[in-house]
Design a protein around this motif. Structure first.
Motif, PDB file in Angstrom:
ATOM      1  N   GLU A  27      75.424  81.933  32.702  1.00  0.00           N
ATOM      2  CA  GLU A  27      75.253  82.536  34.017  1.00  0.00           C
ATOM      3  C   GLU A  27      73.873  83.173  34.134  1.00  0.00           C
ATOM      4  OE1 GLU A  27      78.318  85.346  34.841  1.00  0.00           O
ATOM      5  OE2 GLU A  27      79.911  84.051  34.066  1.00  0.00           O
ATOM      6  N   LEU A  28      73.414  83.301  35.380  1.00  0.00           N
ATOM      7  CA  LEU A  28      72.169  84.019  35.636  1.00  0.00           C
ATOM      8  C   LEU A  28      72.384  85.512  35.419  1.00  0.00           C
ATOM      9  CD1 LEU A  28      70.699  82.429  38.908  1.00  0.00           C
ATOM     10  CD2 LEU A  28      69.790  82.230  36.599  1.00  0.00           C
ATOM     11  N   ALA A  29      71.420  86.153  34.764  1.00  0.00           N
ATOM     12  CA  ALA A  29      71.466  87.609  34.613  1.00  0.00           C
ATOM     13  C   ALA A  29      70.691  88.266  35.746  1.00  0.00           C
ATOM     14  CB  ALA A  29      70.889  88.026  33.263  1.00  0.00           C
ATOM     15  N   SER A  30      69.603  87.622  36.196  1.00  0.00           N
ATOM     16  CA  SER A  30      68.824  88.177  37.303  1.00  0.00           C
ATOM     17  C   SER A  30      68.050  87.061  37.982  1.00  0.00           C
ATOM     18  CB  SER A  30      67.855  89.253  36.798  1.00  0.00           C
ATOM     19  OG  SER A  30      66.870  88.665  35.945  1.00  0.00           O
ATOM     20  N   LEU A  31      67.717  87.304  39.257  1.00  0.00           N
ATOM     21  CA  LEU A  31      66.915  86.364  40.031  1.00  0.00           C
ATOM     22  C   LEU A  31      65.985  87.174  40.927  1.00  0.00           C
ATOM     23  CD1 LEU A  31      66.452  83.342  40.818  1.00  0.00           C
ATOM     24  CD2 LEU A  31      68.073  83.716  42.677  1.00  0.00           C
ATOM     25  N   LYS A  32      64.661  87.011  40.742  1.00  0.00           N
ATOM     26  CA  LYS A  32      63.707  87.843  41.458  1.00  0.00           C
ATOM     27  C   LYS A  32      62.583  87.010  42.047  1.00  0.00           C
ATOM     28  CE  LYS A  32      64.319  91.951  38.499  1.00  0.00           C
ATOM     29  NZ  LYS A  32      64.655  92.958  39.526  1.00  0.00           N
ATOM     30  N   TYR A  33      61.980  87.563  43.115  1.00  0.00           N
ATOM     31  CA  TYR A  33      60.711  87.061  43.629  1.00  0.00           C
ATOM     32  C   TYR A  33      59.709  88.196  43.478  1.00  0.00           C
ATOM     33  CZ  TYR A  33      57.028  85.327  46.633  1.00  0.00           C
ATOM     34  OH  TYR A  33      55.809  84.908  47.108  1.00  0.00           O
ATOM     35  N   VAL A  34      58.703  88.015  42.599  1.00  0.00           N
ATOM     36  CA  VAL A  34      57.792  89.081  42.156  1.00  0.00           C
ATOM     37  C   VAL A  34      58.660  90.164  41.515  1.00  0.00           C
ATOM     38  CG1 VAL A  34      55.822  90.513  42.761  1.00  0.00           C
ATOM     39  CG2 VAL A  34      56.260  88.446  44.062  1.00  0.00           C
ATOM     40  N   LYS A  35      58.819  91.354  42.169  1.00  0.00           N
ATOM     41  CA  LYS A  35      59.622  92.418  41.567  1.00  0.00           C
ATOM     42  C   LYS A  35      60.935  92.649  42.308  1.00  0.00           C
ATOM     43  CE  LYS A  35      55.688  94.981  39.674  1.00  0.00           C
ATOM     44  NZ  LYS A  35      54.975  96.300  39.631  1.00  0.00           N
ATOM     45  N   ASP A  36      61.129  91.932  43.418  1.00  0.00           N
ATOM     46  CA  ASP A  36      62.314  92.161  44.254  1.00  0.00           C
ATOM     47  C   ASP A  36      63.460  91.227  43.874  1.00  0.00           C
ATOM     48  OD1 ASP A  36      60.878  94.055  45.729  1.00  0.00           O
ATOM     49  OD2 ASP A  36      60.098  92.498  47.088  1.00  0.00           O
ATOM     50  N   ASP A  37      64.679  91.811  43.832  1.00  0.00           N
ATOM     51  CA  ASP A  37      65.871  90.983  43.640  1.00  0.00           C
ATOM     52  C   ASP A  37      66.109  90.133  44.884  1.00  0.00           C
ATOM     53  OD1 ASP A  37      66.693  91.872  41.051  1.00  0.00           O
ATOM     54  OD2 ASP A  37      67.390  93.741  41.956  1.00  0.00           O
ATOM     55  N   ILE A  38      66.502  88.887  44.703  1.00  0.00           N
ATOM     56  CA  ILE A  38      66.791  87.998  45.832  1.00  0.00           C
ATOM     57  C   ILE A  38      68.156  87.340  45.629  1.00  0.00           C
ATOM     58  CG2 ILE A  38      64.397  87.504  46.459  1.00  0.00           C
ATOM     59  CD1 ILE A  38      64.534  84.954  44.812  1.00  0.00           C
ATOM     60  N   LYS A  39      68.775  86.927  46.759  1.00  0.00           N
ATOM     61  CA  LYS A  39      70.094  86.295  46.684  1.00  0.00           C
ATOM     62  C   LYS A  39      70.012  84.835  46.265  1.00  0.00           C
ATOM     63  CE  LYS A  39      72.450  89.235  50.058  1.00  0.00           C
ATOM     64  NZ  LYS A  39      73.203  89.285  51.352  1.00  0.00           N
ATOM     65  N   GLU A  40      68.916  84.183  46.660  1.00  0.00           N
ATOM     66  CA  GLU A  40      68.761  82.772  46.323  1.00  0.00           C
ATOM     67  C   GLU A  40      67.295  82.377  46.408  1.00  0.00           C
ATOM     68  OE1 GLU A  40      71.183  80.786  49.230  1.00  0.00           O
ATOM     69  OE2 GLU A  40      69.569  80.756  50.710  1.00  0.00           O
ATOM     70  N   ALA A  41      66.954  81.295  45.711  1.00  0.00           N
ATOM     71  CA  ALA A  41      65.604  80.724  45.770  1.00  0.00           C
ATOM     72  C   ALA A  41      65.743  79.292  46.234  1.00  0.00           C
ATOM     73  CB  ALA A  41      64.926  80.786  44.408  1.00  0.00           C
ATOM     74  N   LYS A  42      65.052  78.951  47.319  1.00  0.00           N
ATOM     75  CA  LYS A  42      65.181  77.625  47.902  1.00  0.00           C
ATOM     76  C   LYS A  42      64.105  76.673  47.392  1.00  0.00           C
ATOM     77  CE  LYS A  42      67.424  79.284  52.124  1.00  0.00           C
ATOM     78  NZ  LYS A  42      67.369  79.352  53.592  1.00  0.00           N
ATOM     79  N   VAL A  43      64.305  75.359  47.678  1.00  0.00           N
ATOM     80  CA  VAL A  43      63.385  74.337  47.205  1.00  0.00           C
ATOM     81  C   VAL A  43      61.956  74.660  47.643  1.00  0.00           C
ATOM     82  CG1 VAL A  43      63.785  72.868  49.237  1.00  0.00           C
ATOM     83  CG2 VAL A  43      62.942  71.845  47.120  1.00  0.00           C
ATOM     84  N   GLY A  44      61.028  74.532  46.700  1.00  0.00           N
ATOM     85  CA  GLY A  44      59.624  74.807  46.962  1.00  0.00           C
ATOM     86  C   GLY A  44      59.221  76.235  46.640  1.00  0.00           C
ATOM     87  N   ALA A  45      60.206  77.132  46.401  1.00  0.00           N
ATOM     88  CA  ALA A  45      59.908  78.543  46.157  1.00  0.00           C
ATOM     89  C   ALA A  45      59.652  78.812  44.673  1.00  0.00           C
ATOM     90  CB  ALA A  45      61.062  79.409  46.655  1.00  0.00           C
ATOM     91  N   GLU A  46      58.939  79.901  44.422  1.00  0.00           N
ATOM     92  CA  GLU A  46      58.727  80.383  43.052  1.00  0.00           C
ATOM     93  C   GLU A  46      59.704  81.534  42.811  1.00  0.00           C
ATOM     94  OE1 GLU A  46      56.565  78.800  41.210  1.00  0.00           O
ATOM     95  OE2 GLU A  46      55.728  77.595  42.843  1.00  0.00           O
TER      96      GLU A  46
END
Length: 618
Positions: free
Chosen positions: A572-591
């Motif tokens: 399972e995922l422990a965390s998912l972030k964009y830079v320093k912010d937690d995000i609910k999901e990352a879509k195609v093309g995103a970092e």
């Protein structure tokens, strides 16, 4: 003047005879009800089905709506939906074969009597592993230098050529880009090749593509001649190669088997004459014949669009004789033979059976593997081409699945299925052997389990192509398809079954055969992300900097780590972030940056695959 009148009269007579033969073979089955049985031949829309059974369209749409399926009157019904509706309205159902203008070329029966048949040259495809000398062998056989100009050589444009042996015998070679093209043509229903020559290097032995070539040739039911190449090289071990091939059920005649072996060196021109003699001997035993005195039938080998000439196609004539100015239909295209030339570019006027030719004059570029047929009646040819194109458009709107495990039970009950074809891919050789052994031990009355291919590695496009051509489904153990392969699977309609426990697969097949498929947990892949950079943190652990390549990576989803297509961890995922912010999901093309629970051995180029499991009722 009289000659012109006679020619015109002959043309009219030929056109009339052909039209009569075509009309005699057409068998149109209109959908109807006969003694409580709904008989049909072609795909129907909801509106067409409603009209045939005298029911309101709204009643059928309401039926599906109650099941949570939104359809409209123009939706094409698949066989399961049509059968379901028939049972709902108290009808049995039966599909009959219909020969129409749309499928005429594929269904056309050549009823030539024995007196009209003449011997024709064999059609040979050379296959094998890359760098084992396939192109060099082809080059040596036709005595031209294609290797040094590979990208501009004739083989890149003609795709087939014909040679004459020292005894003035002809042999036609189909130079496909590999076994993929060979099977693509077979998947479209085109039986082009008479004999396969399998090239194996004496200093290298049986490799992955060698095994794949064997699989494809066997699935096509084509006899194989083995050419052991590079016997002049240091390290050549003929006995080892023959032993490896024997393990693939290609036992040499000299060892008591049935497969002809020729040993030589394409580069040194050794064994070439013996190979050609062996091909001709096998062809004599096969008694290959065709009628040259009729309108031409055959297959498109390859095609391309030329800026100056328009659509250009390489055709292989399999029956009859192709002439300049003939009107023909190839796949969904129509045109006239404006020009005929052989593999060397020489202009010719006619092409007899087993002859490959380049033609110009079609209105569009046909597909490799499309059947072609010459028509004396030009109006009929144009009409058939237009109808075929319309049918292809309809099929694209709704594509039936070629083979599914869910339909296994019904096919066995109906007596249609005698053999279950399986392609097996796993993470290790030990797993391959264990699963294959378990599958072969399954004992289902009247049904044979046939493992077409059992190899180590990720599920590939080659596996999907073989599955399409052989009506097989693919079983994956601890391996997964890439997003690119998964898209091909969806487009082609080949089914993949993914497992991690052997007995669950065997239970699934047995249950399907006995008509007891229970609701199951089905996995749905949500997306994939590639690890581009790794960061190590003393408190958090390993952080993966990722780029989402397909779909979406949700925060609350299970994930697996794929390394070279093989599963190395599932969690399972422990965390998912964009830079320093937690995000609910990352879509195609995103970092994004992510961490995995209880797992820190991430590496660059690993693939993070997000998925969910859901229950599906059969």
């Amino acid at each position: 003047m009289n000659n012109q009148k006679n020619n015109k009269s002959n043309k009219k007579s030929l056109a009339k005879n052909q039209r009569h033969r075509i009309q005699s073979q057409l068998k149109t089955v209109e959908a109807h009800i006969n003694e409580g049985v709904f008989v049909y031949a072609e795909t129907l829309t909801i509106a067409e089905f409603a009209e045939k059974i005298s029911k309101p369209v709204s009643e059928i749409i309401k039926y599906f709506f109650a099941k949570g399926i939104m359809l409209n009157q123009n939706t094409y019904l698949n066989e399961d939906q049509l059968g379901e509706l028939c049972l709902e309205f108290g009808l049995d159902f039966k599909r009959e074969k219909s020969v129409t203008h749309e499928n005429l070329i594929e269904s056309f029966e050549v009823n030539d009597d024995d007196t009209s048949l003449e011997k024709r040259p064999p059609i040979v495809t050379i296959m094998g592993h890359v760098d084992h000398g396939k192109t060099t062998l082809l080059d040596t056989i036709r005595n031209t230098n294609v290797v040094s100009t590979e990208h501009g050589g004739i083989t890149q444009h003609i795709g087939a050529y014909q040679i004459k042996t020292k005894n003035n015998e002809k042999i036609t070679f189909v130079d496909t880009p590999g076994h993929e093209a060979f099977t693509q043509m077979r998947a479209r229903g085109s039986a082009v090749t008479d004999i396969v020559v399998l090239v194996v290097a004496a200093d290298d032995g049986v490799m992955l593509q060698t095994k794949e070539a064997i699989d494809h040739a066997k699935a096509a039911g084509v006899p194989i001649i083995v050419f052991i190449n590079k016997i002049d090289k240091v390290g050549a071990n003929l006995d080892n190669v023959m032993m490896q091939l024997s393990q693939e059920d290609l036992t040499p005649e000299e060892w008591g088997g049935t497969v002809s072996y020729v040993k030589g060196s394409a580069k040194q021109n050794q064994g070439i004459d013996e190979l050609l003699d062996t091909i001709l001997l096998m062809a004599d035993l096969m008694e290959l014949k065709a009628n040259p005195n009729r309108f031409a039938l055959g297959t498109v080998i390859e095609s391309h669009l030329d800026r100056g000439l328009g659509p250009v196609a390489t055709l292989l004539v399999q029956s009859g004789t192709l002439n300049i100015k003939d009107a023909l239909v190839a796949g969904c295209t129509f045109g006239y033979v404006r020009d005929l030339s052989d593999e060397s570019g020489k202009k010719i006027k006619t092409a007899e059976p087993s002859t490959p030719v380049i033609i110009y004059g079609l209105n569009e570029v046909p597909n490799a593997g499309d059947r072609f047929m010459v028509f004396r009646d030009e109006k009929l040819a144009r009409e058939i081409a237009l109808k075929r194109k319309a049918t292809v458009t309809i099929n694209k709107r709704y594509k039936n699945q070629v083979f599914s495990l869910e339909s296994l039970s019904e096919q066995i009950k109906d007596g249609q299925l005698k053999q279950i074809n399986i392609i097996l891919k796993a993470d290790t050789q030990g797993t391959v052997e264990a699963v294959k052994s378990s599958l072969q031990k399954i004992n289902i009355v009247g049904v044979k389990i046939n493992v077409l291919r059992a190899t180590v590695g990720a599920i590939s496009e080659s596996d999907v192509t073989l599955g399409l051509a052989s009506q097989a489904f693919i079983v994956g153990f601890n391996v997964r398809p890439t997003s690119h392969v998964r898209k091909k699977v969806e487009d082609e309609g080949v089914e993949i079954r993914l497992h991690t426990i052997i007995y669950k697969l065997t239970e699934e097949i047995i249950a399907a055969a006995e008509g007891m498929l229970d609701p199951e947990m089905v996995e749905e892949v949500l997306g994939q992300a590639e690890v581009r950079q790794i960061f190590h943190h003393s408190d958090i652990g390993t952080i993966a900097g990722c780029h989402v390549t397909d779909g979406v990576i949700p925060r609350k989803s299970r994930v697996r780590i794929l390394r070279d297509g093989v599963i190395v961890y599932d969690g399972e995922l422990a965390s998912l972030k964009y830079v320093k912010d937690d995000i609910k999901e990352a879509k195609v093309g995103a970092e994004c940056g992510l961490t995995i629970k209880n797992y820190n051995d991430l590496k660059e180029q690993d693939v993070i695959e997000a998925y969910i499991e859901k229950a599906v009722t059969k």
